[in-house]
Motif scaffolding. Structure first.
Motif, short mmCIF file in Angstrom:
data_model
loop_
_atom_site.label_atom_id
_atom_site.label_comp_id
_atom_site.label_asym_id
_atom_site.label_seq_id
_atom_site.Cartn_x
_atom_site.Cartn_y
_atom_site.Cartn_z
N ARG A 42 0.83 -1.19 0.00
CA ARG A 42 0.00 0.00 0.00
C ARG A 42 0.87 1.25 0.00
O ARG A 42 1.87 1.32 0.69
CB ARG A 42 -0.89 0.03 1.25
CG ARG A 42 -1.86 1.21 1.30
CD ARG A 42 -2.48 1.38 2.68
NE ARG A 42 -1.49 1.60 3.72
CZ ARG A 42 -0.94 2.78 4.02
NH1 ARG A 42 -1.25 3.85 3.36
NH2 ARG A 42 -0.05 2.87 5.00
N ASP B 26 -5.47 -1.92 -6.96
CA ASP B 26 -6.74 -1.31 -6.61
C ASP B 26 -6.48 0.11 -6.14
O ASP B 26 -5.71 0.32 -5.20
CB ASP B 26 -7.44 -2.10 -5.49
CG ASP B 26 -7.78 -3.52 -5.92
OD1 ASP B 26 -8.17 -3.71 -7.09
OD2 ASP B 26 -7.66 -4.43 -5.08
N GLU B 27 -7.10 1.06 -6.81
CA GLU B 27 -6.98 2.46 -6.39
C GLU B 27 -8.14 2.76 -5.46
O GLU B 27 -9.30 2.64 -5.83
CB GLU B 27 -6.97 3.37 -7.60
CG GLU B 27 -5.73 3.16 -8.43
CD GLU B 27 -5.52 4.23 -9.49
OE1 GLU B 27 -5.93 5.37 -9.26
OE2 GLU B 27 -4.96 3.88 -10.53
N GLU B 28 -7.80 3.12 -4.23
CA GLU B 28 -8.79 3.44 -3.22
C GLU B 28 -8.74 4.94 -2.94
O GLU B 28 -7.84 5.63 -3.41
CB GLU B 28 -8.51 2.63 -1.96
CG GLU B 28 -8.58 1.12 -2.23
CD GLU B 28 -8.20 0.27 -1.04
OE1 GLU B 28 -7.79 0.82 0.00
OE2 GLU B 28 -8.31 -0.96 -1.16
N ARG C 68 -3.31 0.04 -3.67
CA ARG C 68 -2.98 -1.28 -3.12
C ARG C 68 -2.65 -2.23 -4.27
O ARG C 68 -3.46 -2.43 -5.16
CB ARG C 68 -4.14 -1.84 -2.30
CG ARG C 68 -4.40 -1.03 -1.07
CD ARG C 68 -5.47 -1.68 -0.20
NE ARG C 68 -5.80 -0.83 0.92
CZ ARG C 68 -5.15 -0.80 2.07
NH1 ARG C 68 -4.12 -1.60 2.26
NH2 ARG C 68 -5.52 0.01 3.04
N HIS D 120 -1.78 -5.98 -5.71
CA HIS D 120 -1.96 -7.39 -5.39
C HIS D 120 -0.58 -8.01 -5.25
O HIS D 120 -0.34 -8.74 -4.29
CB HIS D 120 -2.76 -8.09 -6.48
CG HIS D 120 -4.18 -7.60 -6.56
ND1 HIS D 120 -5.23 -8.45 -6.69
CD2 HIS D 120 -4.71 -6.35 -6.51
CE1 HIS D 120 -6.35 -7.75 -6.73
NE2 HIS D 120 -6.05 -6.48 -6.62
N ARG E 148 -3.57 -8.38 -14.22
CA ARG E 148 -4.95 -8.88 -14.07
C ARG E 148 -5.25 -9.83 -15.19
O ARG E 148 -4.75 -9.78 -16.25
CB ARG E 148 -5.94 -7.73 -14.12
CG ARG E 148 -5.88 -6.88 -12.87
CD ARG E 148 -7.17 -6.05 -12.77
NE ARG E 148 -7.02 -5.02 -11.80
CZ ARG E 148 -7.39 -5.13 -10.52
NH1 ARG E 148 -7.91 -6.24 -10.09
NH2 ARG E 148 -7.25 -4.13 -9.69
#
Length: 163
Positions: free
Chosen positions: A57, A126-128, A133, A135, A163
């Motif tokens: 992260r 993953d863009e939060e 973040r 994988h 992915r």
């Protein structure tokens, strides 16, 4: 420009120590490497290669990031409190193997991101709202600094799960 490849990897086991740190305090992160190797040796296990920095992260380069300092092993290893064990999953990875050790990494990551975009590849990230973040995003040092003190000659394997 960094040379990039797409590789199919099988599952890879590791044991390591998770830490949250900012780049300005990276000495704290690097200091964990000998602890992992010493714990493996004390437990009678052999590493399968150099240390792997697993980035989990990040918000900005000025903020603390979550990292695991790990070492590849042949099978799951339990070393006790403070140590994690896990696997890098099987899958397709975007991989680069630059020379230049830590000094080459920032440019390598930029080049890999550009190349992935040009090729239409999607990194497993993953863009939060508050962070990014991954994988799997790793840097494995392939050169032992005790046998090659010249950082410009160090080889590193940088990998992103696709992915």
């Amino acid at each position: 420009m960094t040379t990039c490849t797409i590789e199919q990897w099988s599952e890879r086991h590791w044991v390591g120590i998770p830490v949250t740190a900012e780049l300005s305090r990276w000495d704290r992160v690097n200091a964990l490497v000998p602890h992992v190797f010493a714990a493996l040796a004390a437990a009678g296990h052999e590493p399968l290669g150099g240390p792997i920095y697993q980035y989990h992260r990040l918000r900005t380069v000025a903020d603390p990031m979550d990292v695991t300092v790990s070492v590849p092993v042949a099978a799951p290893v339990q070393l006790g409190t403070g140590f994690d064990t896990g696997t890098l999953p099987a899958g397709h990875y975007l991989v680069a193997r630059p020379h230049g050790g830590p000094d080459a990494l920032a440019q390598t990551h930029r080049d890999m991101g550009d190349w992935a975009n040009q090729q239409g590849l999607e990194l497993a990230v993953d863009e939060e709202a508050d962070s990014i973040r991954w994988h799997v995003r790793t840097e494995q040092f392939l050169t032992d600094p005790q046998t090659e003190p010249d950082r410009s000659r160090w080889a590193v394997e940088v990998a992103y799960l696709l992915r």
